[in-house]
Design a protein around this motif. Structure first.
Motif, mmCIF file in Angstrom:
data_model
loop_
_atom_site.group_PDB
_atom_site.id
_atom_site.type_symbol
_atom_site.label_atom_id
_atom_site.label_comp_id
_atom_site.label_asym_id
_atom_site.label_seq_id
_atom_site.Cartn_x
_atom_site.Cartn_y
_atom_site.Cartn_z
ATOM 1 N N LEU A 207 12.395 -8.731 5.988
ATOM 2 C CA LEU A 207 13.676 -8.314 5.406
ATOM 3 C C LEU A 207 13.476 -7.474 4.144
ATOM 4 C CD1 LEU A 207 16.819 -8.564 5.253
ATOM 5 C CD2 LEU A 207 16.432 -10.612 3.853
ATOM 6 N N CYS A 208 12.499 -7.852 3.324
ATOM 7 C CA CYS A 208 12.383 -7.277 1.978
ATOM 8 C C CYS A 208 11.443 -6.087 1.867
ATOM 9 C CB CYS A 208 11.925 -8.354 0.998
ATOM 10 S SG CYS A 208 13.043 -9.760 0.869
ATOM 11 N N GLU A 209 10.565 -5.906 2.824
ATOM 12 C CA GLU A 209 9.621 -4.798 2.728
ATOM 13 C C GLU A 209 10.346 -3.458 2.654
ATOM 14 O OE1 GLU A 209 5.277 -5.645 4.608
ATOM 15 O OE2 GLU A 209 6.911 -5.403 6.037
ATOM 16 N N ARG A 210 9.797 -2.562 1.853
ATOM 17 C CA ARG A 210 10.381 -1.229 1.750
ATOM 18 C C ARG A 210 10.255 -0.493 3.082
ATOM 19 N NH1 ARG A 210 10.781 0.947 -3.563
ATOM 20 N NH2 ARG A 210 10.111 -0.505 -5.177
ATOM 21 N N PRO A 211 11.241 0.310 3.421
ATOM 22 C CA PRO A 211 11.127 1.103 4.659
ATOM 23 C C PRO A 211 10.021 2.139 4.532
ATOM 24 C CG PRO A 211 13.080 1.739 3.400
ATOM 25 C CD PRO A 211 12.518 0.519 2.730
ATOM 26 N N LEU A 252 11.718 -9.631 -5.521
ATOM 27 C CA LEU A 252 11.083 -9.183 -6.760
ATOM 28 C C LEU A 252 9.699 -8.592 -6.492
ATOM 29 C CD1 LEU A 252 12.076 -12.093 -9.174
ATOM 30 C CD2 LEU A 252 12.819 -9.710 -9.327
ATOM 31 N N LEU A 253 9.057 -9.083 -5.442
ATOM 32 C CA LEU A 253 7.729 -8.562 -5.090
ATOM 33 C C LEU A 253 7.805 -7.210 -4.396
ATOM 34 C CD1 LEU A 253 5.998 -11.808 -3.776
ATOM 35 C CD2 LEU A 253 5.189 -10.399 -5.686
ATOM 36 N N PHE A 254 8.833 -7.006 -3.567
ATOM 37 C CA PHE A 254 8.856 -5.833 -2.694
ATOM 38 C C PHE A 254 9.856 -4.757 -3.095
ATOM 39 C CE2 PHE A 254 6.855 -8.908 0.154
ATOM 40 C CZ PHE A 254 5.844 -8.145 0.697
ATOM 41 N N SER A 255 10.856 -5.086 -3.911
ATOM 42 C CA SER A 255 11.926 -4.138 -4.188
ATOM 43 C C SER A 255 11.944 -3.750 -5.660
ATOM 44 C CB SER A 255 13.284 -4.738 -3.799
ATOM 45 O OG SER A 255 13.308 -5.107 -2.447
#
Length: 487
Positions: A207-211, A252-255
């Motif tokens: 869900l959180c990983e950047r595209p 917070l880690l990915f975005s």
């Protein structure tokens, strides 16, 4: 004269058409030509419109550079922009307001964004990073505008400011509703799995990983997802609140860091409730916030209290964050003493390792506290656990203690090199590039190349940080790149 003016007008129309091309390379080439056009006022206007319409962040620089060049050529405009940065460098809201007003005068039709806390923090952080690299906005007016140093300083500031503004683009309503529903669906799927489980983690990471492809609306998407996670954190159901804080950690880690104040408020509330599952994750979230930008009132007392919590994951999370929170504060001595006690007394190896790493990296204002941290790590120099030995070496390297590199080289010469020592090599040599003597760097490179040739990544190793051969191969390749990077 009439024909010359007509030819110039035709040339301008042609360039404007190319600036609107669907091909990024065509737009980039046209932008360079426009920046050097005879009429600098026209050039600034055309490039401002083109820049605001550039479809993705990936192609932004190709237009932003020529736009800054065109601004530099027109004296009045250049001086106005200089004054903006000089007068508002510590007031990002005013800077954004003046910048967007300036763009509106140039005919940029995009509505000015609301200078909210997220945008203000984004701009502030970008300007702070520039200043750390030697940028001095108040000195621009005293520099030669045709000098290379001026062009770099001026152009970089303009690009970073306008890119931050463009990243406030809102999601279209239908897309926002779809993203909100996808986020809620992902949370419901994650909820059926235990807290901190791999299955739940995989869903949240997806869900959180950047595209893969950047978009101007990525930040708005991140805000939407954070708001949904915050809603879970407010739930009276403990399992939903725990999932909410786990989602915040992942985000917070990915975005991009967004809704910072709201996140802090949720963390404070969750920690007051003392739920073990939520508490450990909340402590890690505090640390992520602190590492991104120091908190105005860091919860040092909470972390010190958590070091005595009955649950080992909570103690480990507290120990891991105290290097970020404790240095330079009045509680610094208590922090170092508590970490030393955890290093020597805690029965759980995860907590001991976390305390060792924090003691290695904490930056103390009092020399006595630095000595206490260093002495405690020295006692672990011959520990059977590789992570503890690595923390001992890392602390000595970080503080540039005599013989530290010799200890690292000795570990890399062992027949059973542990991955953590390759990691320490990458971290320290990347951090202190100029502080690594040339002969030492050459020897480190030789030893790692030797590991590569010997097929080290494929050797059986019981390591939870780098469990697979692919992980170890990536680590080795990255470290060799760090060592081989030109000075």
């Amino acid at each position: 004269m009439f024909f010359g003016r007509r030819r110039e007008q035709e040339r301008q129309r042609g360039l404007a058409t190319r600036l609107g091309s669907a091909e990024a390379e065509v737009r980039a080439g046209a932008a360079k030509e426009v920046a050097q056009a005879r009429d600098p006022v026209w050039a600034v206007r055309e490039l401002a419109r083109a820049l605001d319409g550039e479809p993705t962040p990936e192609t932004f620089d190709a237009i932003a550079g020529p736009f800054a060049d065109a601004l530099c050529r027109e004296r009045a405009t250049r001086q106005r922009v200089e004054q903006m940065f000089a007068s508002h460098v510590d007031d990002p809201v005013a800077l954004v307001r003046d910048w967007t007003a300036f763009l509106a005068e140039l005919g940029v039709e995009t509505a000015a964004p609301r200078a909210d806390d997220d945008l203000a923090q984004e701009v502030r952080g970008r300007l702070e990073r520039l200043r750390e690299q030697g940028w001095r906005p108040h000195e621009l007016a005293r520099m030669r505008p045709d000098s290379f140093a001026y062009m770099v300083a001026f152009g970089t500031a303009v690009e970073l400011l306008h890119e931050a503004v463009l990243r406030t683009a809102p999601l279209p309503p239908l897309e926002a509703e779809r993203a909100r529903q996808e986020t809620r669906d992902a949370f419901e799927r994650a909820l059926v799995h235990p807290a901190d489980s791999d299955e739940r983690g995989d869903i949240l990471i997806d869900l959180c990983e950047r595209p893969d492809t950047e978009s101007w609306t990525d930040r708005s998407l991140a805000v939407l997802r954070v708001e949904e996670a915050l809603a879970l954190c407010r739930s009276a159901a403990p399992d939903r609140a725990t999932l909410g804080v786990e989602a915040l950690e992942c985000m917070l880690l990915f975005s991009d860091e967004v809704r910072r104040d709201a996140i802090r408020e949720s963390l404070d509330r969750l920690c007051a409730q003392r739920q073990p599952n939520a508490l450990a994750t909340a402590l890690r979230c505090y640390t992520l916030l602190q590492n991104e930008r120091p908190l105005s009132d860091p919860p040092v007392g909470l972390f010190l209290t958590a070091l005595s919590h009955p649950d080992a994951p909570v103690r480990a999370a507290a120990a891991s964050g105290l290097d970020a929170f404790g240095g330079g504060l009045p509680e610094e001595g208590r922090v170092v003493a508590a970490l030393v006690d955890a290093l020597d007394q805690d029965p759980e190896i995860t907590v001991v390792r976390a305390a060792a790493t924090s003691l290695a990296l904490i930056v103390c204002s009092e020399e006595s506290n630095t000595r206490a941290a260093s002495l405690a790590l020295t006692r672990k120099a011959d520990a059977a656990d590789a992570r503890l030995r690595a923390a001992s070496v890392e602390g000595a390297l970080f503080r540039e203690e005599p013989g530290a590199f010799a200890r690292l080289l000795a570990e890399l010469e062992r027949p059973d090199v542990e991955p953590v020592f390759v990691h320490v090599t990458d971290f320290i040599c990347g951090l202190k590039y100029g502080g690594v003597p040339g002969p030492v760097r050459s020897e480190l490179t030789r030893l790692l190349e030797q590991l590569d040739h010997a097929g080290w990544p494929e050797l059986p190793v019981d390591d939870d940080l780098y469990p697979d051969p692919e992980d170890r191969a990536d680590l080795l390749e990255k470290t060799l790149e760090t060592l081989r990077a030109p000075a």
